[in-house]
Design a protein around this motif. Structure first.
Motif, PDB file in Angstrom:
ATOM      1  N   PRO A   1     -22.950  39.246   7.087  1.00 48.63           N
ATOM      2  CA  PRO A   1     -23.181  39.334   5.646  1.00 48.63           C
ATOM      3  C   PRO A   1     -24.213  40.391   5.342  1.00 48.63           C
ATOM      4  CG  PRO A   1     -24.258  37.398   6.556  1.00 48.63           C
ATOM      5  CD  PRO A   1     -23.424  37.982   7.660  1.00 48.63           C
TER       6      PRO A   1
ATOM      7  N   GLY B   1     -23.035  26.758  -1.005  1.00 52.06           N
ATOM      8  CA  GLY B   1     -21.692  27.255  -0.762  1.00 52.06           C
ATOM      9  C   GLY B   1     -20.805  26.205  -0.123  1.00 52.06           C
TER      10      GLY B   1
ATOM     11  N   ARG C   1     -14.524  41.464   5.387  1.00 53.11           N
ATOM     12  CA  ARG C   1     -14.621  41.284   3.929  1.00 53.11           C
ATOM     13  C   ARG C   1     -14.067  42.466   3.151  1.00 53.11           C
ATOM     14  NH1 ARG C   1     -19.802  41.428   6.016  1.00 53.11           N
ATOM     15  NH2 ARG C   1     -20.967  43.355   5.662  1.00 53.11           N
TER      16      ARG C   1
ATOM     17  N   SER D   1     -17.327  32.125   5.771  1.00 53.37           N
ATOM     18  CA  SER D   1     -18.514  32.457   4.987  1.00 53.37           C
ATOM     19  C   SER D   1     -19.772  32.051   5.737  1.00 53.37           C
ATOM     20  CB  SER D   1     -18.476  31.771   3.614  1.00 53.37           C
ATOM     21  OG  SER D   1     -18.496  30.361   3.763  1.00 53.37           O
ATOM     22  N   LYS D   2     -20.874  32.675   5.370  1.00 56.62           N
ATOM     23  CA  LYS D   2     -22.201  32.315   5.873  1.00 56.62           C
ATOM     24  C   LYS D   2     -23.193  32.554   4.747  1.00 56.62           C
ATOM     25  CE  LYS D   2     -25.622  33.359   9.467  1.00 56.62           C
ATOM     26  NZ  LYS D   2     -25.895  31.940   9.785  1.00 56.62           N
TER      27      LYS D   2
ATOM     28  N   MET E   1     -21.843  33.582   1.448  1.00 55.44           N
ATOM     29  CA  MET E   1     -21.239  34.907   1.267  1.00 55.44           C
ATOM     30  C   MET E   1     -19.976  35.036   2.108  1.00 55.44           C
ATOM     31  SD  MET E   1     -24.606  37.357   1.113  1.00 55.44           S
ATOM     32  CE  MET E   1     -25.511  36.479   2.393  1.00 55.44           C
ATOM     33  N   HIS E   2     -18.938  35.604   1.536  1.00 52.65           N
ATOM     34  CA  HIS E   2     -17.653  35.765   2.206  1.00 52.65           C
ATOM     35  C   HIS E   2     -17.758  36.804   3.315  1.00 52.65           C
ATOM     36  CE1 HIS E   2     -13.317  37.305   2.231  1.00 52.65           C
ATOM     37  NE2 HIS E   2     -13.280  36.094   2.734  1.00 52.65           N
ATOM     38  N   LEU E   3     -17.327  36.432   4.543  1.00 48.49           N
ATOM     39  CA  LEU E   3     -17.360  37.344   5.684  1.00 48.49           C
ATOM     40  C   LEU E   3     -16.007  37.963   5.987  1.00 48.49           C
ATOM     41  CD1 LEU E   3     -19.521  35.308   8.223  1.00 48.49           C
ATOM     42  CD2 LEU E   3     -20.276  37.067   6.616  1.00 48.49           C
TER      43      LEU E   3
END
Length: 201
Positions: free
Chosen positions: A11, A29, A70, A177-178, A181-183
């Motif tokens: 991310p 999230g 991403r 995600s991490k 946030m979308h990976l």
């Protein structure tokens, strides 16, 4: 999953964010997976054919898949050979991955049907338990993987959807995600071996 795949899925860094604050974002999230935003598995309750996970994941299966970052770039391709076995409400799914760079990996899922289309699962690299639910032709599976990356262990969340297309084919897409946030995404096509197959190749 091969940890090397995630070297390009980090991310973006955000100036001024402490680790504890980012951890809070990650928790929010994860909570969002069960919230009202986005599709819910019950949205597909009327869709046919109906997916019976215990029936589909019983016997020998193959899958072809790929990872995209991403930005949508294909990071790596892979093949999975699987053998599922169920006894009553308890099952196992033995997965053998072969990646396009020649590396391999194995994951053994221990699964339990809780009734009313609800499932739980555990594997050695899954943090806590995976939880899932089925309705119509759809199954949604949420879990967190512990992935070693560059000498550290990342906890990467997956929002995993499966859709039964016909008696032998399932389409699968997982959003990774991490810290909220979308990976990237994992996309697979599962094919169940024809009836009468006696061994998983």
């Amino acid at each position: 999953m091969n940890p090397r795949l995630f070297s390009s899925l980090r991310p973006p860094r955000r100036a001024g964010h402490s680790l504890s604050r980012l951890g809070l974002v990650g928790l929010l999230g994860l909570a969002g997976l069960s919230g009202c935003a986005g599709p819910q598995v019950q949205d597909y309750a009327a869709e046919q054919p109906t997916l019976d996970l215990r029936r589909y994941l019983d016997g020998c299966l193959q899958a072809q898949g790929l990872f995209t970052d991403r930005a949508g770039r294909v990071v790596k391709r892979f093949h999975v050979r699987m053998e599922g076995r169920w006894q009553g409400e308890e099952g196992t799914l033995d997965e053998h991955f072969t990646y396009s760079d020649g590396s391999t990996q194995r994951r053994l899922w221990r699964l339990r049907h809780l009734g009313e289309g609800r499932y739980r699962g555990q594997a050695d690299d899954v943090v806590g338990e995976a939880s899932g639910a089925q309705a119509g032709n759809a199954f949604r599976w949420a879990y967190t993987l512990a992935l070693p990356v560059d000498g550290r262990v990342w906890h990467v969340s997956l929002d995993d959807w499966m859709f039964l297309m016909d008696e032998r084919t399932v389409l699968n897409r997982s959003a990774m995600s991490k810290w909220g946030m979308h990976l990237g995404d994992v996309t697979l096509v599962f094919t169940k071996d024809a009836p009468g197959s006696t061994a998983c190749r």
